[in-house]
Design an enzyme around this catalytic site. Structure first.
Site, PDB file in Angstrom:
ATOM      1  NE  ARG A  92      -1.514   2.171   3.043  1.00  0.00           N
ATOM      2  CZ  ARG A  92      -0.692   3.163   3.494  1.00  0.00           C
ATOM      3  NH1 ARG A  92      -0.241   4.157   2.863  1.00  0.00           N
ATOM      4  NH2 ARG A  92      -0.243   3.097   4.835  1.00  0.00           N
ATOM      5  CG  PHE A 131       6.769  13.461  -1.690  1.00  0.00           C
ATOM      6  CD1 PHE A 131       5.950  14.163  -2.569  1.00  0.00           C
ATOM      7  CD2 PHE A 131       6.832  13.963  -0.268  1.00  0.00           C
ATOM      8  CE1 PHE A 131       5.271  15.561  -2.241  1.00  0.00           C
ATOM      9  CE2 PHE A 131       6.239  15.097   0.127  1.00  0.00           C
ATOM     10  CZ  PHE A 131       5.436  15.631  -0.577  1.00  0.00           C
ATOM     11  CG  LEU A 133       8.563  17.380   3.191  1.00  0.00           C
ATOM     12  CD1 LEU A 133       8.770  18.630   2.870  1.00  0.00           C
ATOM     13  CD2 LEU A 133       7.001  17.055   3.657  1.00  0.00           C
ATOM     14  CB  THR A 134      11.425  13.368   5.854  1.00  0.00           C
ATOM     15  OG1 THR A 134      10.087  13.236   5.969  1.00  0.00           O
ATOM     16  CG2 THR A 134      12.111  12.831   6.954  1.00  0.00           C
ATOM     17  CB  SER A 140       7.385  16.128  13.522  1.00  0.00           C
ATOM     18  OG  SER A 140       7.226  14.771  13.837  1.00  0.00           O
ATOM     19  CB  ILE A 165      13.020   9.522   0.217  1.00  0.00           C
ATOM     20  CG1 ILE A 165      13.758  10.838   0.949  1.00  0.00           C
ATOM     21  CG2 ILE A 165      12.327   9.981  -0.964  1.00  0.00           C
ATOM     22  CD1 ILE A 165      12.488  11.551   1.660  1.00  0.00           C
ATOM     23  CD  GLU A 365       3.105  10.252   4.415  1.00  0.00           C
ATOM     24  OE1 GLU A 365       3.185  11.275   4.536  1.00  0.00           O
ATOM     25  OE2 GLU A 365       3.396   9.401   3.497  1.00  0.00           O
ATOM     26  CG  PHE A 385       2.519  22.166  16.577  1.00  0.00           C
ATOM     27  CD1 PHE A 385       2.350  20.880  16.027  1.00  0.00           C
ATOM     28  CD2 PHE A 385       1.266  22.994  16.412  1.00  0.00           C
ATOM     29  CE1 PHE A 385       1.324  20.532  15.477  1.00  0.00           C
ATOM     30  CE2 PHE A 385       0.080  22.438  15.831  1.00  0.00           C
ATOM     31  CZ  PHE A 385       0.074  20.924  15.271  1.00  0.00           C
TER      32      PHE A 385
END
Length: 386
Positions: A92, A131, A133-134, A140, A165, A365, A385
């Site tokens: 998935r 993708f 990003l991290t 976070s 990634i 995520e 936060f």
């Protein structure tokens, strides 16, 4: 099998077309994934040979319209995700990284030229995307990412690193998010560009039948038209992350359902003190508690899917689903493992594999803590936060 977990006839809330799509994906998982997943998991490989069949079934970018994509509904995408994760979270996750992240980034934020070049290839499984990003120090808190893109004439030059990634080492194209003098921007980066290096992370105790990588970007030079023109600031990647988070709401329940059904079947066959485990009150209580949470989790997923299809789904509602369903799913998988006793720690049975995978799913995520704070902000009006 449906009656063993669908205690409230959730099927009656689905259209014939939705049930048909779900059953098609379920058949694919039963035939192609479940007989092989133990070996893939033990060997820590993602089976790239299943990608063409997933493309043929229209599972890659299935919720997107045009450019060779299937244009399915959010509910249909969710139903497919649940079936895929009943096989394994890694399967998935492949569909999510490819469709909800990489393809969505191009579909939502790309130029017409970028869409025409990449989306048909990706929908057909001929090009895999990732993708980026991290980063090693920006998980976070993606706003603190350090990868930087500077202008050099008409070109862009990227330097930095990314971590965790998915699919990067097998991808043909990467969506890379970087700081610029004009804020955070996204770039379409062919992975054969000089200076781009992707290295798989291992060994892992979770998501073993999946690929996660470190990316190094060393003076990666891109033409000006590599910029995603419609993405500026964190809203760009967050709109893609919300697509992936939505899919997790369904997927986690697929893993939970598979673990529950495994424990149910085992408890009917396993004799202790001359009686099936299923005949004991404590066993029945465990099964009932698991079934109740699975039914509630699927109802929540379906409600959010209907909202999404109506264009009414809000970001905090995605957090409700991601936080709740991951939390309940991992508890169900752990309980199912315990019901299998010592046999439950082998790859002959799925619950512990699912539970280990969900340690990653509840982290990526948006961690449990991040989604808790999103909901806390919604409830109190006070951001906590920092």
């Amino acid at each position: 099998m449906t009656e063993e977990f669908d205690l409230i006839n959730i099927d009656s809330l689905l259209s014939a077309e939705e049930r048909a799509l779900r059953d098609t994906v379920r058949s694919f998982v039963e035939a192609a994934i479940k007989p092989n997943i133990a070996g893939w998991y033990e060997d820590a490989v993602f089976p790239l040979e299943i990608v063409p069949e997933m493309a043929r079934l229209g599972l890659l970018g299935m919720h997107l319209k045009g450019y060779g994509c299937a244009g399915r509904s959010a509910v249909e995408y969710g139903l497919a995700g649940a079936e895929l994760e009943a096989g394994d979270s890694g399967v998935r996750t492949f569909v999510s990284v490819q469709g909800s992240l990489a393809m969505s980034a191009i579909h939502k934020h790309g130029s017409e030229e970028q869409k025409a070049e990449w989306l048909p290839q990706m929908a057909a499984g001929k090009a895999i995307g990732c993708f980026g990003l991290t980063e090693p120090t920006a998980g976070s808190d993606p706003g603190s990412l350090k990868t930087f893109a500077r202008k050099d004439g008409e070109d862009w030059v990227l330097n930095g690193s990314k971590r965790w990634i998915g699919l990067a080492s097998v991808a043909k194209v990467a969506i890379i998010w970087a700081q610029t003098e004009d804020g955070i921007r996204g770039f379409v980066v062919p992975t054969d560009t000089p200076g781009f290096t992707a290295t798989p992370i291992g060994p892992k105790l979770s998501m073993r039948a999946s690929i996660q990588c470190e990316i190094e970007l060393a003076d990666v030079r891109l033409p000006g038209d590599a910029l995603l023109p419609q993405a500026k600031g964190l809203r760009g990647p967050f709109e893609c992350l919300n697509e992936a988070r939505y899919g997790i709401i369904w997927g986690a329940m697929g893993a939970a359902r598979d673990s529950y059904l495994t424990a149910l079947a085992y408890s009917r066959e396993r004799l202790q003190f001359d009686k099936p485990l299923a005949g004991y009150q404590l066993t029945q209580q465990k099964l009932v508690d698991m079934a109740l949470e699975i039914n509630k989790g699927f109802l929540l997923a379906l409600h959010l899917g209907r909202l999404k299809d109506a264009g009414q789904l809000q970001p905090h509602q995605i957090s409700v689903g991601k936080l709740n369903n991951c939390r309940e799913a991992i508890n169900i998988c752990r309980e199912a493992r315990a019901m299998l006793g010592g046999n439950g720690i082998t790859l002959d049975h799925s619950p512990l594999r699912h539970a280990n995978n969900l340690e990653s799913v509840r982290t990526y995520e948006g961690t449990d803590e991040v989604h808790t704070l999103i909901l806390g902000h919604k409830i109190t009006g006070i951001p906590a936060f920092r």
